[in-house]
Design an enzyme around this catalytic site. Structure first.
Site, PDB file in Angstrom:
ATOM      1  N   HIS A 160      -1.191 -15.067 -48.844  1.00  0.00           N
ATOM      2  CA  HIS A 160      -0.366 -15.829 -49.775  1.00  0.00           C
ATOM      3  C   HIS A 160      -0.967 -15.623 -51.161  1.00  0.00           C
ATOM      4  CE1 HIS A 160       1.234 -19.532 -51.632  1.00  0.00           C
ATOM      5  NE2 HIS A 160       2.058 -19.648 -50.606  1.00  0.00           N
TER       6      HIS A 160
ATOM      7  N   GLN B 156      -1.051 -22.473 -42.943  1.00  0.00           N
ATOM      8  CA  GLN B 156       0.042 -22.147 -42.038  1.00  0.00           C
ATOM      9  C   GLN B 156      -0.340 -22.355 -40.578  1.00  0.00           C
ATOM     10  OE1 GLN B 156       3.670 -21.807 -42.062  1.00  0.00           O
ATOM     11  NE2 GLN B 156       2.785 -21.223 -44.010  1.00  0.00           N
TER      12      GLN B 156
ATOM     13  N   LYS C 167       2.376 -29.436 -44.828  1.00  0.00           N
ATOM     14  CA  LYS C 167       2.872 -28.498 -43.815  1.00  0.00           C
ATOM     15  C   LYS C 167       2.646 -29.023 -42.411  1.00  0.00           C
ATOM     16  CE  LYS C 167       2.907 -24.535 -46.760  1.00  0.00           C
ATOM     17  NZ  LYS C 167       2.317 -23.276 -47.173  1.00  0.00           N
TER      18      LYS C 167
HETATM   19  C1  LIG Z   1       1.749 -22.820 -48.169  1.00  0.00           C
HETATM   20  C2  LIG Z   1       0.599 -21.917 -48.160  1.00  0.00           C
HETATM   21  C3  LIG Z   1      -0.365 -21.938 -49.174  1.00  0.00           C
HETATM   22  C4  LIG Z   1      -0.245 -22.824 -50.382  1.00  0.00           C
HETATM   23  O1  LIG Z   1      -0.277 -24.169 -50.034  1.00  0.00           O
HETATM   24  P1  LIG Z   1      -0.001 -25.284 -51.159  1.00  0.00           P
HETATM   25  O2  LIG Z   1       0.206 -26.526 -50.372  1.00  0.00           O
HETATM   26  O3  LIG Z   1       1.212 -24.844 -51.915  1.00  0.00           O
HETATM   27  O4  LIG Z   1      -1.223 -25.328 -52.029  1.00  0.00           O
HETATM   28  C5  LIG Z   1      -1.425 -21.085 -49.064  1.00  0.00           C
HETATM   29  N1  LIG Z   1      -1.565 -20.246 -48.030  1.00  0.00           N
HETATM   30  C6  LIG Z   1      -0.676 -20.206 -47.020  1.00  0.00           C
HETATM   31  C7  LIG Z   1      -0.889 -19.275 -45.881  1.00  0.00           C
HETATM   32  C8  LIG Z   1       0.442 -21.029 -47.064  1.00  0.00           C
HETATM   33  O5  LIG Z   1       1.335 -20.981 -46.072  1.00  0.00           O
END
Ligand SMILES: *Cc1c(COP(=O)(O)O)cnc(C)c1O
Length: 412
Positions: free
Chosen positions: A129, A209, A232
């Site tokens: 990411h 994730q 998440k």
């Molecule tokens: C969503 C995500 C991020 C970023 O997370 P935030 O909550 O926006 O800081 C980083 N790495 C992965 C693999 C993600 O899925």
């Protein structure tokens, strides 16, 4: 007599009742929410904790002698202990509250400015990411360290022999996501960590994730840093966790200066507070932290084994159905993957499909998913990404596949 401890039976219809948002309609259709890899939905149990906080004990923490402040402080610190237990960290002060994964990564990258020297090497995976790429590039600019990349193959899996070749005594830090948000690949982080440690490098794992699907055991993994976001995993936005081994957190300088992170301040010199407060300047997301704890309680009650088993069925079902569509290609076909399907249909821009199926009440993500290097590898502008959570159903997948076929027929 042996006692068998059984999880609650997994009943998706019962579980769906916990999520008020799943009852709403979008554009006249019942919502199908398949954008879980961007953010998950929030169960009533967590919403109740948020309402209770603001209705009954909203106060600033740690500094107040009054009752509300003490109640808020206790609840916030209890949440820290819940997070500690969930990740199996040794000590609660190894758990730093952050605003999310991005914040945690930047905190560590900033700290390494004082540790890295020109010519040192740091290794990133090709599957990252942007939030696990850009802070490290900025770190390289500040220090003269060199960024190396573990390449991936056509399946979207990391080429581990290439990783072996990149490692040397120059390697100081390795960072990699546990599960790729763009493709769903589960990375072999145990091997990545063990091999990095053999050359004396520290490892940061981006678990943003992974945490909705697995329960990471930071002690068993022997990982140096592990970061995640509450939003998440059924929690609210704006709060997350950085786990760091105590020795590393002692070594890193504070990231931000302010209230709460100091021991003593004079204009000549300030001494910093101990862990975890050294990294928690200013008023944190108190309610968010408490709700994060409630979200962990919620998912643990359902149980990660049940979640994985069920999501695996959703993934297999959707993969099979989608592959029946002519001209559809799935990106990320590693055997070891979670419930994310990234795909395109020949001759159609992903955005167009996303827009049409939204009109039918279906929420997916289209674009590069903050992972442009992966899109460059496949030579595509982006994909349509459907990501499933334990509250999704095969009936929703049927509606989704039907909608994709309809969109395809309209566009071709
Ligand atoms: C969503 C995500 C991020 C970023 O997370 P935030 O909550 O926006 O800081 C980083 N790495 C992965 C693999 C993600 O899925």
């Amino acid at each position: 007599m042996s006692t068998v401890i059984q999880n609650m039976p997994f009943d998706v219809d019962e579980i769906r009742k916990d999520f008020p948002i799943l009852k709403r309609e979008v554009n006249g259709y019942p919502l199908v929410y398949f954008d879980n890899a961007a953010t998950s939905q929030t169960p009533q149990q967590v919403i109740d904790v948020i309402v209770d906080y603001y209705s009954n004990y909203n106060a600033n923490i740690h500094r107040g002698v009054h009752t509300l402040s003490q109640e808020a402080t206790d609840a916030y610190e209890q949440a820290r202990v819940k997070i500690q237990k969930h990740f199996n960290a040794d000590k609660s002060h190894e758990i730093i509250f952050t605003s999310g994964t991005t914040h945690g990564i930047n905190l560590v990258a900033n700290g390494f400015t004082a540790i890295l020297q020109e010519g040192d090497e740091i290794i990133v995976s090709a599957l990252e990411h942007h939030s696990n790429i850009v802070p490290w590039q900025m770190l390289c600019e500040r220090t003269g360290a060199i960024l190396k990349v573990i390449p991936m193959n056509e399946e979207g899996a990391l080429i581990m022999s290439a990783y072996d070749a990149l490692l040397s005594e120059k390697t100081k830090l390795v960072f990699c996501n546990h599960i790729s948000n763009a493709l769903g690949t589960i990375n072999p982080i145990e091997e990545i960590i063990t091999k990095a440690h053999m050359v004396g490098a520290a490892v940061l794992i981006d678990g943003a994730q992974a945490c909705p699907h697995v329960k990471p055991n930071v002690k068993e993994l022997d990982v140096d840093f592990y970061v995640a976001s509450a939003h998440k995993m059924c929690g609210p936005t704006g709060v997350g966790v950085l786990y760091g081994k105590e020795e590393w957190l002692q070594k890193l300088p504070p990231y931000q200066g302010g209230g709460e992170m100091i021991a003593e301040v004079t204009f000549e010199k300030t001494t910093y507070a101990g862990l975890p407060h050294k990294f928690e300047a200013g008023t944190p997301n108190i309610c968010g932290g408490i709700a994060f704890g409630a979200a962990l309680d919620y998912i643990n009650k359902i149980g990660f084994q049940a979640i994985q088993d069920y999501e695996h069925k959703l993934l297999a079902y959707a993969t099979e159905k989608l592959l029946q569509i002519d001209g559809l290609k799935i990106y990320g076909t590693s055997a070891n993957k979670t419930s994310v399907i990234s795909f395109n249909i020949d001759g159609i821009h992903p955005y167009d499909i996303g827009t049409i199926i939204d009109k039918l009440g279906i929420a997916v993500r289209t674009g590069h998913h903050c992972a442009q290097p992966i899109m460059d590898y496949f030579n595509i502008p982006g994909t349509i990404r459907a990501s499933f959570a334990f509250y999704n159903t095969t009936e929703e997948i049927d509606r989704f596949v039907e909608a994709v076929v309809k969109a395809k027929n309209m566009l071709l």
